[in-house]
Design a protein around this motif. Structure first.
Motif, mmCIF file in Angstrom:
data_model
loop_
_atom_site.group_PDB
_atom_site.id
_atom_site.type_symbol
_atom_site.label_atom_id
_atom_site.label_comp_id
_atom_site.label_asym_id
_atom_site.label_seq_id
_atom_site.Cartn_x
_atom_site.Cartn_y
_atom_site.Cartn_z
ATOM 1 N N PRO A 1 0.812 -1.236 0.000
ATOM 2 C CA PRO A 1 0.000 0.000 0.000
ATOM 3 C C PRO A 1 0.833 1.268 0.000
ATOM 4 O O PRO A 1 0.450 2.263 -0.624
ATOM 5 C CB PRO A 1 -0.817 -0.139 1.298
ATOM 6 C CG PRO A 1 -0.925 -1.605 1.536
ATOM 7 C CD PRO A 1 0.389 -2.162 1.070
ATOM 8 N N ILE A 2 1.969 1.217 0.680
ATOM 9 C CA ILE A 2 2.772 2.426 0.808
ATOM 10 C C ILE A 2 3.382 2.865 -0.527
ATOM 11 O O ILE A 2 3.835 4.004 -0.665
ATOM 12 C CB ILE A 2 3.878 2.203 1.875
ATOM 13 C CG1 ILE A 2 4.307 3.538 2.457
ATOM 14 C CG2 ILE A 2 5.050 1.418 1.297
ATOM 15 C CD1 ILE A 2 5.120 3.410 3.709
ATOM 16 N N ALA A 3 3.390 1.977 -1.517
ATOM 17 C CA ALA A 3 3.946 2.315 -2.831
ATOM 18 C C ALA A 3 2.944 3.043 -3.719
ATOM 19 O O ALA A 3 3.292 3.465 -4.818
ATOM 20 C CB ALA A 3 4.431 1.051 -3.535
ATOM 21 N N TRP A 4 1.712 3.163 -3.244
ATOM 22 C CA TRP A 4 0.664 3.816 -4.037
ATOM 23 C C TRP A 4 0.093 5.004 -3.278
ATOM 24 O O TRP A 4 0.094 5.030 -2.043
ATOM 25 C CB TRP A 4 -0.488 2.846 -4.337
ATOM 26 C CG TRP A 4 -0.110 1.615 -5.074
ATOM 27 C CD1 TRP A 4 -0.008 0.345 -4.590
ATOM 28 C CD2 TRP A 4 0.215 1.524 -6.471
ATOM 29 N NE1 TRP A 4 0.359 -0.537 -5.574
ATOM 30 C CE2 TRP A 4 0.508 0.158 -6.747
ATOM 31 C CE3 TRP A 4 0.291 2.450 -7.504
ATOM 32 C CZ2 TRP A 4 0.867 -0.284 -8.012
ATOM 33 C CZ3 TRP A 4 0.648 2.012 -8.766
ATOM 34 C CH2 TRP A 4 0.931 0.664 -9.015
ATOM 35 N N ASP A 5 -0.411 5.975 -4.028
ATOM 36 C CA ASP A 5 -1.246 7.014 -3.425
ATOM 37 C C ASP A 5 -2.597 7.012 -4.137
ATOM 38 O O ASP A 5 -2.835 6.197 -5.038
ATOM 39 C CB ASP A 5 -0.578 8.396 -3.476
ATOM 40 C CG ASP A 5 -0.247 8.862 -4.895
ATOM 41 O OD1 ASP A 5 -0.989 8.498 -5.832
ATOM 42 O OD2 ASP A 5 0.739 9.592 -5.074
ATOM 43 N N ASP A 6 -3.486 7.905 -3.738
ATOM 44 C CA ASP A 6 -4.844 7.880 -4.283
ATOM 45 C C ASP A 6 -4.890 8.111 -5.788
ATOM 46 O O ASP A 6 -5.812 7.643 -6.464
ATOM 47 C CB ASP A 6 -5.713 8.934 -3.582
ATOM 48 C CG ASP A 6 -5.972 8.578 -2.120
ATOM 49 O OD1 ASP A 6 -5.791 7.402 -1.769
ATOM 50 O OD2 ASP A 6 -6.337 9.482 -1.346
ATOM 51 N N ASP A 7 -3.911 8.829 -6.316
ATOM 52 C CA ASP A 7 -3.901 9.124 -7.750
ATOM 53 C C ASP A 7 -3.271 8.005 -8.561
ATOM 54 O O ASP A 7 -3.796 7.600 -9.602
ATOM 55 C CB ASP A 7 -3.162 10.441 -8.016
ATOM 56 C CG ASP A 7 -3.888 11.643 -7.437
ATOM 57 O OD1 ASP A 7 -5.136 11.630 -7.443
ATOM 58 O OD2 ASP A 7 -3.216 12.581 -6.981
ATOM 59 N N THR A 8 -2.136 7.496 -8.100
ATOM 60 C CA THR A 8 -1.418 6.506 -8.912
ATOM 61 C C THR A 8 -2.088 5.147 -8.911
ATOM 62 O O THR A 8 -2.003 4.418 -9.897
ATOM 63 C CB THR A 8 0.033 6.357 -8.421
ATOM 64 O OG1 THR A 8 0.033 5.990 -7.026
ATOM 65 C CG2 THR A 8 0.797 7.666 -8.583
ATOM 66 N N ILE A 9 -2.777 4.788 -7.827
ATOM 67 C CA ILE A 9 -3.350 3.443 -7.764
ATOM 68 C C ILE A 9 -4.467 3.253 -8.779
ATOM 69 O O ILE A 9 -4.750 2.138 -9.211
ATOM 70 C CB ILE A 9 -3.846 3.127 -6.330
ATOM 71 C CG1 ILE A 9 -3.955 1.616 -6.141
ATOM 72 C CG2 ILE A 9 -5.175 3.819 -6.037
ATOM 73 C CD1 ILE A 9 -4.144 1.191 -4.707
ATOM 74 N N VAL A 10 -5.100 4.336 -9.219
ATOM 75 C CA VAL A 10 -6.193 4.230 -10.192
ATOM 76 C C VAL A 10 -5.729 4.513 -11.618
ATOM 77 O O VAL A 10 -6.530 4.418 -12.557
ATOM 78 C CB VAL A 10 -7.347 5.194 -9.830
ATOM 79 C CG1 VAL A 10 -7.917 4.854 -8.464
ATOM 80 C CG2 VAL A 10 -6.887 6.648 -9.862
ATOM 81 N N ASP A 11 -4.447 4.847 -11.783
ATOM 82 C CA ASP A 11 -3.917 5.194 -13.114
ATOM 83 C C ASP A 11 -3.251 3.955 -13.725
ATOM 84 O O ASP A 11 -2.194 3.521 -13.258
ATOM 85 C CB ASP A 11 -2.904 6.326 -12.981
ATOM 86 C CG ASP A 11 -2.322 6.747 -14.321
ATOM 87 O OD1 ASP A 11 -2.748 6.194 -15.367
ATOM 88 O OD2 ASP A 11 -1.441 7.630 -14.336
#
Length: 317
Positions: free
Chosen positions: A192-202
């Motif tokens: 989880p720490i490798a993603w943020d709200d923007d990148t996880i959906v891109d």
């Protein structure tokens, strides 16, 4: 989970059979009976080829309708739909007509499965079993593993939202099993720490393992932290080497060691500065902004370079 049935539409034989006595429904029923009488008088076969029905079912499924919803809308059994999808070549004429009368949804009802796939993988990385998170989201095991292996490329928005809620609840605390962690690391899944709200959906985004991914510094942080190498960092290091064709042997090894040392030094500074800011009760987002680093990079640095001060070790001054 049982799909919610589609209510009958006025002006259809099904609506009349469900008890509606509006004139348009009465008319639809009379027309249906007339068609049946006509086919019977003219010796038309009761069974027809299912090619057109199979194609129509594909359109209905692609529009977002489930098999159960199609069966409900056509007033036929789910088994009749399943048989056609599994290759049945003939079916009763009246059943075919009812299925062909069902209209596809016009509004978009499917979303890309990338974010859900990443959330499943990230929770597994911190020890949450895939089957357990699937049950928490109310999805079948088969559906979830289809999302993971890529055979399910899109899913209903409500299914994606369920997993988003499960992810929000579980991603801040470790799960109970090392087996899930082993699976995730073996497959190169990101935490989880490798993603943020923007990148996880891109779909085009890469996990930010180090806070410097896509750079040569990121490459060395992968090595220092024993983090699985990501493609952007590996490519960045290859580019770094390509830009220094004259370096050979000892000179090349010395340059690589220097770059590695700079990356490690950055980690020590990040860890120390982050602890000072945490002591001031700043949030993680505020610390990341102040230090110009990704929260994942900061957390990794703090794990790699723990506080060894006497106070932290419980040693009296």
């Amino acid at each position: 989970m049982t799909a919610k049935p589609i209510p009958p539409q006025h002006g259809t034989e099904r609506c009349y059979r469900k008890g509606c006595r509006r004139e348009i429904c009465r008319s639809a029923y009379r027309n249906s009976r007339k068609r049946a009488d006509y086919h019977r008088r003219n010796g038309h076969r009761g069974n027809v080829d299912t090619t057109a029905v199979s194609l129509h079912l594909s359109k209905l499924l692609d529009s977002g309708l489930t098999r159960l919803q199609i069966a409900s809308a056509a007033d036929v059994s789910d088994r009749a739909i399943r048989y056609v999808l599994n290759g049945q070549t003939t079916m009763h004429r009246s059943t075919a007509i009812r299925i062909l009368d069902v209209q596809p949804r016009t509004e978009p009802v499917r979303v890309d499965a990338t974010a859900t796939r990443r959330r499943i993988q990230a929770l597994a990385y911190i020890g949450w079993p895939i089957i357990r998170t699937a049950e928490a989201a109310g999805l079948s095991h088969r559906h979830v593993f289809g999302i993971l292996n890529g055979s399910v490329a899109t899913l209903a928005p409500e299914h994606a939202q369920r997993y988003e809620r499960v992810y929000a609840e579980l991603s801040e605390r470790p799960g109970p099993t090392d087996h899930s962690r082993s699976i995730a690391r073996r497959n190169g899944w990101a935490p989880p720490i490798a993603w943020d709200d923007d990148t996880i959906v891109d779909p085009a985004a890469h996990p930010e393992w180090t806070g410097q991914c896509g750079t040569d510094r990121g490459y060395h942080l992968h090595k220092i932290e024993h983090i699985p190498m990501c493609t952007p960092c590996d490519e960045a290091h290859q580019q770094w080497l390509a830009e220094r064709p004259d370096l050979k042997g000892v000179e090349l090894r010395s340059a690589i060691a220097s770059a590695r040392g700079q990356a490690a030094g950055r980690g020590v500074a990040l860890a120390e500065n982050a602890r000072e800011l945490l002591a001031q009760e700043l949030s993680w987002d505020a610390i990341a902004t102040r230090l110009r680093a990704h929260p994942g990079q900061i957390a990794a640095a703090m794990r790699r370079y723990p506080d060894t001060s006497p106070a932290a070790l419980g040693i009296a001054a």
